[in-house]
Structure formats: structure tokens, C-alpha cells
Scaffold this motif. Structure first.
Motif: not given
Length: 267
Positions: A102-108
């Protein structure tokens, strides 16, 4: 946004603490990076010691170009390690797991790893920058200081965008590390010299297509009071940060488009 930044800082803090568990190895990595990167500048210094200048640029001026390019590149590498190794996400099927969280793929991916050893290269770039500035006669004022800082930020953003674009291409090619290196490591080397030494078509490509010229050369023309490059107005240097943000926006669009086109490994 504030929560995302706080989470990012917590994740990075955890990685730093993990690295410091092996302090001897950590110090050796940083020291090695610091010493090895001096060989890059040594090549430039040897060339200029023989010819005194390159296209009217002295050793101190070229040193300024080298230091700013290296500093921007190293700072980008420090935070973009996840995109550098993104091909592993594709090869190992890890991107499927990233996309279900449930987090942005970019952020991960951005928070996946911090390349702390790059602090050695950052230190080397700062040393060269200080030495080069000592040999320059620059009338530093608020405008020049602001331009220098904004161009440094622009360089980090531009290199980060290149890493993101390189990561996107691995969705189809599986491995594009060497291709990305042309514009990252190769770009850092290219921008260590005045763009005026290259052919016009080559210069234009790295100003209007992949805007590496905005990392240091175009702002340096203003900071160092150098004449404008043939065919281009000198005020372009003031646009370094806006150009970098536009380029990064394009990279984000490609990133989003690539993820939509991604086909799961099914594992």
C-alpha cells in the motif's frame, strides 16, 4: 507528504545503523571511494599541466566543472541505489511484491537502499571544489550563490531522472545497466570538461535532449563570467532547476507508464 518523508527518513536511518554495525568495513569502503575517485581528476590535471588550458578554461575552472558534476552525481547515487539495481526487481520477480504493497512503488524503490559508500566520492568532490574555488576570482554575491546551489540541486534531479528512466527500460530489456551508465558515469565524465570541446550536434544533444549541460556548464558560464557558447544565450544557465524539474517530470511519466505496461512474472 510529511508522513512519507518521515517514513523515508526512518527507513534510511535504519539502514545507516545497520551499516555502522560493521564500522571498519564501512570506513574502508568510504576511504577507498575517496581515494579511487581522485584518479579521475588526476587525469584532467595531467592533461592541463601539459596544455595549461582547454578551450580557454584553466585548471581551476575545469576543476570547478569536475567538482560540481561529481558532487551532483554522487548525491544522486547516494539516494537512487534502488533504481540502479532495479533490474533485480525484474529478474527476481520482486516488483510483483512492490506493486501489491500500500505504498507508492516509486517511494519503495527510492527507500530500498542508500549507497553510503558514495559519501567518499562526495568528500573528494568537496575537496576539489574548495581547491578550485581558491584558484578562481569569482565575485560571489547572492545571485551567484543562489545559482550555484540551484544548479547543484538541478544536477541531482537530472541524474535521479536518468536512473529512473534507466530503471523503467528494464521492464522490457531485463538488464540495461551499461546503457544507463552511458548517461550517468559517462555523463559525469563528459561534464567534467567544457562542452565547447565537443561537436555542435553532441553539445545540443546534451542540452536539449538529455540536459546534462544544465548540471554545471551553462550555470558556470554565468558564475565564472565566461563567454556564451556559440548559438546559445548565456542566460540559459538560470534555467537549470526548471529544466531539471521538467526532465524529472518526464521521467515520472515514463515510470508510471512502464509500471502500467508491466506484466507480472506470475510467481
Amino acid at each position: 507528504m510529511r508522513e512519507a518523508i518521515a517514513l523515508y527518513l526512518r527507513l534510511i536511518s535504519a539502514q545507516i545503523k545497520s551499516k555502522l554495525q560493521y564500522r571498519a568495513s564501512f570506513v574502508m569502503e568510504i576511504t577507498g571511494e575517496f581515494l579511487i575517485t581522485f584518479l579521475d581528476f588526476l587525469t584532467i590535471a595531467v592533461i592541463l599541466s601539459r596544455f595549461t588550458s582547454i578551450k580557454g578554461w584553466s585548471l581551476s575552472e575545469v576543476g570547478f566543472l569536475y567538482a560540481t558534476a561529481s558532487l551532483a552525481f554522487s548525491l544522486a547515487q547516494l539516494i537512487s541505489r534502488g533504481f540502479e539495481i532495479f533490474e533485480r526487481y525484474i529478474q527476481m520477480g520482486e516488483l510483483d511484491r512492490v506493486l501489491t504493497r500500500p505504498l507508492s512503488p516509486f517511494f519503495q524503490v527510492l527507500a530500498a537502499e542508500v549507497a553510503l559508500r558514495r559519501t567518499g566520492r562526495i568528500g573528494q568532490a568537496l575537496v576539489i571544489l574548495v581547491i578550485s574555488l581558491a584558484g578562481l576570482r569569482v565575485a560571489w554575491d547572492a545571485a551567484r550563490i543562489g545559482l550555484f546551489l540551484s544548479s547543484l540541486a538541478a544536477g541531482v534531479v537530472i541524474y535521479l531522472a536518468i536512473f529512473v528512466i534507466g530503471a523503467v527500460t528494464t521492464i522490457w530489456t531485463v538488464s540495461t545497466t551499461e546503457f544507463t551508465n552511458i548517461f550517468t558515469n559517462g555523463g559525469a565524465f563528459l561534464t567534467s570538461y567544457p562542452l565547447t570541446i565537443y561537436e555542435e550536434w553532441f553539445r545540443n544533444f546534451f542540452v536539449f535532449i538529455v540536459p546534462l549541460g544544465f548540471i554545471n556548464f551553462l550555470p558556470a558560464l554565468i558564475i565564472l563570467d565566461k563567454p556564451a557558447m556559440v548559438g546559445l544565450p548565456v542566460w540559459l544557465g538560470w534555467l537549470a532547476l526548471p529544466v531539471a524539474l521538467v526532465f524529472f517530470g518526464v521521467a515520472l511519466l515514463l515510470w508510471s507508464w512502464g509500471l502500467r505496461k508491466y506484466q507480472s512474472t506470475g510467481t
